[in-house]
Write a protein that holds these residues in place. Structure first.
Motif, mmCIF file in Angstrom:
data_model
loop_
_atom_site.group_PDB
_atom_site.id
_atom_site.type_symbol
_atom_site.label_atom_id
_atom_site.label_comp_id
_atom_site.label_asym_id
_atom_site.label_seq_id
_atom_site.Cartn_x
_atom_site.Cartn_y
_atom_site.Cartn_z
ATOM 1 N N ARG A 30 -81.336 124.196 137.825
ATOM 2 C CA ARG A 30 -81.818 124.427 138.888
ATOM 3 C C ARG A 30 -81.700 122.573 139.717
ATOM 4 N NH1 ARG A 30 -85.655 124.241 136.783
ATOM 5 N NH2 ARG A 30 -86.530 122.490 137.355
ATOM 6 N N THR A 78 -84.441 116.697 137.671
ATOM 7 C CA THR A 78 -84.097 115.298 136.876
ATOM 8 C C THR A 78 -84.260 115.547 135.860
ATOM 9 O OG1 THR A 78 -86.408 114.815 136.872
ATOM 10 C CG2 THR A 78 -85.223 114.141 139.447
ATOM 11 N N VAL A 134 -93.456 102.604 127.087
ATOM 12 C CA VAL A 134 -93.820 102.046 128.236
ATOM 13 C C VAL A 134 -94.118 103.123 129.454
ATOM 14 C CG1 VAL A 134 -93.622 100.225 129.898
ATOM 15 C CG2 VAL A 134 -92.578 99.197 127.789
ATOM 16 N N TRP A 166 -97.850 104.012 130.870
ATOM 17 C CA TRP A 166 -97.672 103.987 132.275
ATOM 18 C C TRP A 166 -97.934 104.748 133.297
ATOM 19 C CZ3 TRP A 166 -95.625 106.549 135.981
ATOM 20 C CH2 TRP A 166 -95.720 106.543 137.427
ATOM 21 N N ARG A 167 -98.126 106.303 132.194
ATOM 22 C CA ARG A 167 -98.335 107.785 132.790
ATOM 23 C C ARG A 167 -100.004 108.028 132.772
ATOM 24 N NH1 ARG A 167 -94.441 110.563 134.800
ATOM 25 N NH2 ARG A 167 -91.951 110.326 134.725
ATOM 26 N N GLU A 186 -97.265 97.749 129.956
ATOM 27 C CA GLU A 186 -96.574 96.998 129.108
ATOM 28 C C GLU A 186 -96.869 96.285 127.750
ATOM 29 O OE1 GLU A 186 -93.694 94.236 131.070
ATOM 30 O OE2 GLU A 186 -92.715 95.454 131.461
ATOM 31 N N SER A 204 -89.608 103.954 141.930
ATOM 32 C CA SER A 204 -89.001 103.500 141.274
ATOM 33 C C SER A 204 -88.250 104.578 141.495
ATOM 34 C CB SER A 204 -89.475 103.222 139.798
ATOM 35 O OG SER A 204 -90.090 103.991 139.448
ATOM 36 N N VAL A 230 -97.865 114.814 143.861
ATOM 37 C CA VAL A 230 -98.159 115.374 142.207
ATOM 38 C C VAL A 230 -98.744 114.667 141.201
ATOM 39 C CG1 VAL A 230 -96.111 116.118 140.288
ATOM 40 C CG2 VAL A 230 -96.225 116.723 141.920
ATOM 41 N N HIS A 265 -93.845 117.410 128.614
ATOM 42 C CA HIS A 265 -93.355 117.361 129.715
ATOM 43 C C HIS A 265 -92.707 116.417 129.498
ATOM 44 C CE1 HIS A 265 -91.909 119.037 133.167
ATOM 45 N NE2 HIS A 265 -91.855 118.150 133.909
ATOM 46 N N TYR A 266 -93.392 114.719 129.804
ATOM 47 C CA TYR A 266 -92.407 113.719 130.148
ATOM 48 C C TYR A 266 -91.347 113.669 129.027
ATOM 49 C CZ TYR A 266 -94.629 114.222 134.832
ATOM 50 O OH TYR A 266 -95.070 113.920 135.747
ATOM 51 N N LEU A 285 -92.743 124.289 139.060
ATOM 52 C CA LEU A 285 -94.229 123.341 138.400
ATOM 53 C C LEU A 285 -93.260 121.918 137.698
ATOM 54 C CD1 LEU A 285 -96.646 122.653 138.006
ATOM 55 C CD2 LEU A 285 -96.488 123.945 136.196
ATOM 56 N N ASP A 286 -92.158 122.770 137.188
ATOM 57 C CA ASP A 286 -91.570 121.320 136.050
ATOM 58 C C ASP A 286 -90.874 120.885 136.992
ATOM 59 O OD1 ASP A 286 -92.489 122.798 133.487
ATOM 60 O OD2 ASP A 286 -89.882 123.083 132.760
ATOM 61 N N HIS A 287 -90.225 121.398 138.236
ATOM 62 C CA HIS A 287 -89.721 120.094 138.678
ATOM 63 C C HIS A 287 -90.742 119.312 139.818
ATOM 64 C CE1 HIS A 287 -86.924 119.560 141.748
ATOM 65 N NE2 HIS A 287 -86.801 119.630 142.683
ATOM 66 N N LEU A 288 -91.499 119.928 140.446
ATOM 67 C CA LEU A 288 -92.433 119.198 140.839
ATOM 68 C C LEU A 288 -93.285 117.984 139.842
ATOM 69 C CD1 LEU A 288 -94.731 121.522 142.129
ATOM 70 C CD2 LEU A 288 -93.250 120.154 143.682
ATOM 71 N N LEU A 289 -93.849 118.246 138.267
ATOM 72 C CA LEU A 289 -93.827 116.918 137.525
ATOM 73 C C LEU A 289 -92.916 116.194 137.368
ATOM 74 C CD1 LEU A 289 -95.176 119.379 135.070
ATOM 75 C CD2 LEU A 289 -96.333 117.560 135.906
ATOM 76 N N ASP A 290 -91.414 116.684 137.463
ATOM 77 C CA ASP A 290 -90.347 115.551 137.338
ATOM 78 C C ASP A 290 -89.984 114.542 138.904
ATOM 79 O OD1 ASP A 290 -89.680 116.702 134.955
ATOM 80 O OD2 ASP A 290 -87.781 117.869 135.853
ATOM 81 N N THR A 291 -90.845 115.019 140.282
ATOM 82 C CA THR A 291 -90.396 114.260 140.984
ATOM 83 C C THR A 291 -91.590 113.052 140.297
ATOM 84 O OG1 THR A 291 -92.252 114.687 142.077
ATOM 85 C CG2 THR A 291 -90.087 116.202 142.139
ATOM 86 N N VAL A 292 -92.216 113.210 139.281
ATOM 87 C CA VAL A 292 -93.135 110.980 139.130
ATOM 88 C C VAL A 292 -92.087 111.012 138.090
ATOM 89 C CG1 VAL A 292 -94.985 110.351 138.209
ATOM 90 C CG2 VAL A 292 -95.090 112.385 140.105
ATOM 91 N N THR A 293 -91.960 109.444 138.630
ATOM 92 C CA THR A 293 -91.176 108.490 137.384
ATOM 93 C C THR A 293 -91.509 107.330 137.271
ATOM 94 O OG1 THR A 293 -89.288 107.908 139.419
ATOM 95 C CG2 THR A 293 -88.677 109.415 138.220
ATOM 96 N N ALA A 294 -91.678 107.539 136.233
ATOM 97 C CA ALA A 294 -92.465 106.355 134.651
ATOM 98 C C ALA A 294 -91.389 104.738 135.523
ATOM 99 C CB ALA A 294 -92.474 106.427 133.880
ATOM 100 N N PRO A 295 -92.112 103.900 135.643
ATOM 101 C CA PRO A 295 -91.218 102.337 135.724
ATOM 102 C C PRO A 295 -90.829 102.473 134.366
ATOM 103 C CG PRO A 295 -93.421 101.953 135.525
ATOM 104 C CD PRO A 295 -93.173 103.304 136.309
ATOM 105 N N LYS A 296 -89.397 101.330 133.908
ATOM 106 C CA LYS A 296 -88.996 100.933 133.082
ATOM 107 C C LYS A 296 -89.949 99.605 133.021
ATOM 108 C CE LYS A 296 -84.070 103.288 132.917
ATOM 109 N NZ LYS A 296 -84.549 103.687 133.799
ATOM 110 N N PRO A 297 -89.493 99.149 131.266
ATOM 111 C CA PRO A 297 -90.087 98.033 131.101
ATOM 112 C C PRO A 297 -89.501 96.799 131.214
ATOM 113 C CG PRO A 297 -89.875 99.364 128.973
ATOM 114 C CD PRO A 297 -88.847 100.004 130.581
ATOM 115 N N SER A 298 -90.538 95.369 132.293
ATOM 116 C CA SER A 298 -89.467 94.655 132.676
ATOM 117 C C SER A 298 -88.843 93.787 131.500
ATOM 118 C CB SER A 298 -90.748 93.607 132.668
ATOM 119 O OG SER A 298 -90.735 93.071 132.328
#
Lengths: 207, 232
Positions: free
Chosen positions: A8, A12, A54, A58-59, A68, A124, A142, A161-162, B62-75
């Motif tokens: 699709r 992402t 990490v 976070w999740r 962290e 982010s 979400v 999933h993630y 549903l997968d597409h919606l879940l993918d909208t939440v992105t996690a931050p990267k380590p500092s």
């Protein structure tokens, strides 16, 4: 990173712990080198696994500082474990996620708090576009829905999933049977579909 | 995607829409994650059934919606600190010629140091050594005596090496005295070094000026070079 065939537009790619790609050293081999004091092997493991660990923390915690701290403590424990690592007993990423999960649970119990969605962290990686506000609204909706899931369902869904784990690997991390893990996943997805049906449809501009 | 067998309606009839929905709920929208033995029947059903395709659309959404939440990267600081946990044995950057590598920067040096210490060095001393060589040296379990040991965490970059050092000197009576623990180096490295064993058991550290603070605070407030005493 796990390859997710993308059928699709707009989908992402999920962050996931990398397993050794073709031509790369396996985690077990790198750990054996670390155990022998080879300083060049450790950064390769860190580069391969720190970001997903990490992100996973976070999740579960929804708090960047906690994530962290959990990430650092997980790798401190890995360093201490390196000398005792038995190749083949478990995959490294399963071990890392199990340690991180337990650390998150400990922090949750210690603080006696529920994860709180951060309105400022959700953006982010997002770029300022015409759809920016709508995308952020969707992501927040979400995230709230995921946060409302029972803890065990949320952990299972996050791992699969993630983080890109198989159902069996997630079961190993959570130390439950595959059937139990799949039951958690099915309930989580059903709950999310119900929770997001009206809200997400509205946000997506659907009827 | 493997589509062999999709053209057979009979095979599609082997799976109901309800069963397909169960697959999506259990394994997600990506057919790659589906059980191999059910994938063919599921794909066949999708090819012939609008209701099945509606289930697929729902799962993909549903997968597409879940993918909208992105996690931050380590500092960057965390990445540096974790990379700095690397053992100090073989180095990725050669030591410049003309500069001898201190023995305490090498695993061999640690082995030598341990063999020279009257058995045993205090457990606490071994504990802090753990980050450097704990995986190659057993904890001493008998004998008596004092020990002064150093351990090091190092981060080797392209042009320089950052080093944190901790020196532990515990009397054989097990008491901690001022000056028994001395650490120096970049704050993240020192923190990582001391956290390995002390953080769980030592709730606070006393700076040389007598102030009692947490480990991270002790390290950072003094700019990465502290003379700290663990408060038990």
């Amino acid at each position: 990173m796990r390859d997710h065939p993308d059928s699709r537009p707009g989908k992402t790619v999920r962050p996931a712990s990398r397993t050794a790609a073709h031509g790369e050293e396996h985690d077990d081999e790198l750990l054996a080198r670390v155990a022998k004091g080879d300083a060049t092997a450790w950064p390769l493991l860190v580069d391969r696994h720190l970001v997903p660990v990490v992100g996973f923390a976070w999740r579960l915690t929804r708090n960047r500082t906690d994530a962290e701290d959990v990430g650092q403590e997980t790798f401190v424990r890995l360093m201490r474990k390196a000398g005792d690592w038995q190749p083949g007993d478990a995959s490294l990423r399963t071990w890392l996620y199990r340690v991180a999960t337990n650390l998150c649970i400990d922090r949750h119990r210690a603080a006696n708090r529920m994860p709180v969605a951060s309105e400022t962290e959700i953006d982010s990686g997002a770029e300022e576009t015409a759809d920016f506000t709508r995308d952020i609204d969707i992501a927040r909706a979400v995230q709230r829905a995921v946060d409302r899931l029972p803890e065990r369902q949320r952990r299972a869904l996050t791992l699969v999933h993630y983080q890109g784990l198989s159902n069996g690997e997630a079961a190993d991390v959570l130390e439950i049977s595959v059937d139990a893990c799949e039951s958690l996943l099915a309930r989580a997805r059903r709950a999310l579909k119900a929770d997001l049906r009206d809200e997400a449809a509205d946000l997506l501009g659907e009827d | 995607m493997n589509t062999k067998g999709m053209s057979s309606p009979e095979r599609g009839a082997e799976m109901s829409v309800a069963e397909l929905r169960q697959i999506y709920e259990t394994h997600g929208a990506d057919p790659v994650a589906w059980p191999e033995e059910r994938r063919k029947a599921a794909l066949a059903l999708l090819a012939q059934s609008p209701a099945a395709r509606a289930v697929r659309a729902e799962a993909e959404r549903l997968d597409h919606l879940l993918d909208t939440v992105t996690a931050p990267k380590p500092s960057p600081g965390l990445v540096r600190a974790v990379r700095a946990l690397a053992p100090s044995g073989r180095r990725s950057t050669p030591v410049p010629s003309g500069r001898a590598l201190p023995t305490w920067l090498t695993v061999a040096g640690w082995v030598d140091a341990l063999s020279a210490v009257p058995r045993p060095a205090a457990l606490a001393a071994m504990a802090i050594v753990g980050i450097g060589i704990g995986w190659i040296a057993p904890h001493p379990t008998d004998g008596a005596g004092n020990a002064t040991l150093q351990t090091v965490a190092s981060e080797t970059g392209d042009v320089s090496t950052r080093t944190a050092v901790a020196t532990v000197d515990e009397d054989d009576d097990g008491d901690w005295n001022e000056g028994d623990v001395v650490v120096s180096g970049p704050a993240p490295l020192v923190t990582a070094l001391l956290q390995t064993e002390y953080a769980p058991s030592v709730p606070a550290w006393e700076l040389s000026d007598g102030e009692s603070v947490g480990l991270s605070q002790a390290v950072y407030e003094d700019g990465g070079a502290i003379d700290a005493l663990p408060l038990e």
